[in-house]
Motif scaffolding. Structure first.
Motif, short mmCIF file in Angstrom:
data_model
loop_
_atom_site.label_atom_id
_atom_site.label_comp_id
_atom_site.label_asym_id
_atom_site.label_seq_id
_atom_site.Cartn_x
_atom_site.Cartn_y
_atom_site.Cartn_z
N PRO A 87 94.07 27.15 77.34
CA PRO A 87 93.31 25.75 77.55
C PRO A 87 91.95 25.58 76.85
CG PRO A 87 93.16 27.01 79.71
CD PRO A 87 93.92 27.63 78.72
N SER A 108 88.91 23.43 81.08
CA SER A 108 89.59 23.80 82.44
C SER A 108 88.62 23.09 83.58
CB SER A 108 89.65 25.31 82.68
OG SER A 108 90.10 25.63 83.78
N PHE A 124 94.32 21.80 83.49
CA PHE A 124 93.82 22.64 81.88
C PHE A 124 94.40 21.32 80.89
CE2 PHE A 124 95.71 25.73 84.90
CZ PHE A 124 94.43 26.67 84.75
N TYR A 145 94.43 20.77 76.85
CA TYR A 145 94.73 21.38 75.59
C TYR A 145 94.48 20.51 74.59
CZ TYR A 145 97.13 25.14 78.38
OH TYR A 145 97.34 26.07 79.07
N SER A 199 99.89 27.59 88.87
CA SER A 199 98.94 28.70 87.58
C SER A 199 99.50 29.91 87.83
CB SER A 199 97.63 28.38 87.93
OG SER A 199 97.17 29.07 89.27
N ARG A 214 98.88 20.23 83.73
CA ARG A 214 98.52 20.78 82.47
C ARG A 214 98.71 19.42 81.45
NH1 ARG A 214 101.02 25.48 78.63
NH2 ARG A 214 100.82 24.36 76.55
N ASP A 258 98.93 18.11 77.71
CA ASP A 258 98.97 18.56 76.40
C ASP A 258 98.37 17.62 75.22
OD1 ASP A 258 100.10 21.14 76.51
OD2 ASP A 258 101.89 20.37 76.97
#
Length: 121
Positions: free
Chosen positions: A2, A5, A19, A21, A52, A60, A62
């Protein structure tokens, strides 16, 4: 891995690791130091919940555009989440605490010294 975080707390006081990205390295520094900071209030559309590698619940993201920043609480205690944090870390001048006990917990349990060393450089 990532780009950013964070530890986040939802409206039910559940804490998750977030996380994010980021595919554009040009915006990473701005987002990490000015947008996703302690006290940042955000809404996330379509979060991807998972466990995790450590078995802890995490989220997460993205697509950073799915995060809408709603505002920021300026006097947010980094340890307990209180909105009345009167004290600031003497070293980094960024992290805020409502009491000496919260600062001690943050240093011992949440490892503030790691963040403090980076900010103070």
């Amino acid at each position: 891995s990532p780009s950013i975080s964070l530890l986040v707390q939802d409206q039910n006081a559940q804490v998750y690791r977030l996380f994010i990205y980021i595919h554009s390295p040009d915006s990473l520094n701005h987002l990490a130091t000015e947008v996703y900071v302690p006290g940042c209030q955000m809404e996330i559309s379509n979060p991807y919940h998972r466990l995790s590698a450590y078995g802890k619940p995490s989220i997460r993201i993205d697509e950073p555009k799915s995060i809408v920043v709603m505002g920021r609480i300026e006097q947010f205690c980094r340890c307990c989440g209180s909105y009345k944090a009167k004290f600031t870390c003497a070293r980094c001048q960024v992290s805020r605490y409502c009491s000496k006990e919260c600062q001690t917990i943050d240093w011992k349990l949440y490892k503030h010294n790691i963040v403090c060393n980076i900010i103070s450089e």
